[in-house]
Design an enzyme around this catalytic site. Structure first.
Site, PDB file in Angstrom:
ATOM      1  N   CYS A  36       0.823  -1.208   0.000  1.00 23.65           N
ATOM      2  CA  CYS A  36       0.000   0.000   0.000  1.00 23.65           C
ATOM      3  C   CYS A  36       0.857   1.258   0.000  1.00 23.65           C
ATOM      4  CB  CYS A  36      -0.894   0.034   1.249  1.00 23.65           C
ATOM      5  SG  CYS A  36      -1.907  -1.434   1.507  1.00 23.65           S
ATOM      6  N   CYS A 317      14.341  26.211  -2.795  1.00 23.72           N
ATOM      7  CA  CYS A 317      14.484  26.585  -1.389  1.00 23.72           C
ATOM      8  C   CYS A 317      14.757  25.367  -0.514  1.00 23.72           C
ATOM      9  CB  CYS A 317      13.253  27.345  -0.904  1.00 23.72           C
ATOM     10  SG  CYS A 317      11.689  26.483  -1.147  1.00 23.72           S
TER      11      CYS A 317
END
Length: 354
Positions: A36, A317
């Protein structure tokens, strides 16, 4: 290699269904034989029944099959058949004003459509269809057609109703819209989760992860500062950044070339200019950037300018860390920041050597 410490961190992220871990790991459940994604809605397994993998391929090779609920081989926000069917219906007849009986004819429950569109696009289906109609109407007005023609072709018999809808979607009334700017917003699926891109026909204004805290305020500030309407749509810069993001996450692109429209103070722009000069695979400190700007005491202002960047990944950034070596902050989440730095170090720095 996934360490024991990472396994505990990933298990907690699985319990909390943290979207910022999308693409960071997959979990194989030994009791069911499935694997999953971190945000799977299924009942959570016990820790001792979990195996963690960095890629879906590793999980498949370990004989786990993909979960039918979270569909780990699809994008994190896989478009449901209902959403796809309705989008196609809107594109077939974009001027249509939708009523309850129209959903019945498509054998779709109206409340289901409302809920799934809200989850996917941040608006209900009716709002989506209305925005599409109004976008076409605005295009007609800009091309010189009379407001009344645009009003009728977009399905509004009442002039006041058209004006109210136009104002609500576009941020300005038709009569005052000749010189206003239209920005388009599109959803882009990436390995680390969905992003929203906002651009006009010339340049990209915003690129952020959808789950970034405060994104709604960022978009609203952008709308106000540019005096623009922001509606769903795709432009050349959006198509460009989507292609470049795919190449970036594949490890085959290190420099973005999509045209940018920067909105900020001269100081902020000077900081952002320094950011794009940081090579992939490398980092700089806030104090180091301040020194490079000739303002060694301005490291706090540099950090604020860094946080004000609205073009994630493109203006990197995430390559700025604390002088101590700690990651510092990141609007998209520290897990993503860590992954991005490792990704660039592993793949993109190699690219520069060839």
């Amino acid at each position: 290699m996934i360490t024991a410490e990472h396994k505990m961190e990933y298990y907690q992220a699985l319990l909390d269904k943290k979207s910022e871990y999308e693409g960071i790991f997959y979990v194989g459940v030994k009791t069911t034989g499935v694997f999953c994604r971190p945000t799977c809605p299924a009942r959570k397994p016990k820790y001792e029944n979990c195996e963690f993998y960095e890629t879906a391929q590793e999980a498949l090779l370990a004989s786990f099959r993909p979960c039918q609920r979270c569909r780990p081989l699809s994008h994190p926000n896989h478009v449901s058949p209902v959403v796809q069917k309705l989008v196609e219906a809107v594109e077939t007849y974009p001027e249509k004003r939708w009523k309850e009986q129209d959903f019945d004819e498509l054998d779709i429950d109206a409340s289901t459509a409302r809920r799934q569109f809200k989850k996917r696009f941040g608006m209900t289906f009716v709002e989506y269809a209305r925005a599409r109609r109004m976008g076409l109407a605005f295009k007609q007005i800009r091309s010189g057609q009379a407001v009344i023609d645009a009003q009728l072709s977009s399905g509004y018999e009442s002039g006041s109703g058209f004006r109210d809808a136009f104002s609500r979607i576009m941020g300005a009334a038709p009569a005052k819209s000749a010189d206003s700017r239209i920005l388009r917003a599109a959803w882009i699926d990436t390995r680390l989760g969905p992003m929203v891109a906002i651009a006009d026909e010339e340049a990209l204004y915003l690129l952020e992860f959808v789950d970034r805290r405060g994104l709604e305020r960022e978009v609203e500030r952008l709308r106000q500062r540019t005096k623009s309407a922001i509606i769903p749509g795709v432009t050349a810069p959006i198509r460009s950044i989507e292609q470049e993001l795919t190449a970036y996450f594949d490890g085959s692109l290190s420099v973005f070339t999509t045209p940018l429209h920067l909105i900020g103070s001269p100081f902020q722009k000077s900081v952002w200019a320094q950011l794009v000069q940081i090579p992939p695979g490398e980092t700089r400190s806030y104090s180091g950037l301040a020194g490079a700007l000739g303002k060694p005491k301005a490291f706090r202002a540099v950090a604020q300018a860094n946080g004000a960047n609205q073009l994630a990944l493109v203006i990197p950034c995430h390559r700025v860390i604390n002088a101590s070596g700690d990651l510092g902050g990141y609007g998209g989440g520290l897990t993503r920041k860590s992954w991005l730095l490792q990704h660039e170090k592993q793949f993109l720095s190699n690219q520069r050597q060839h």
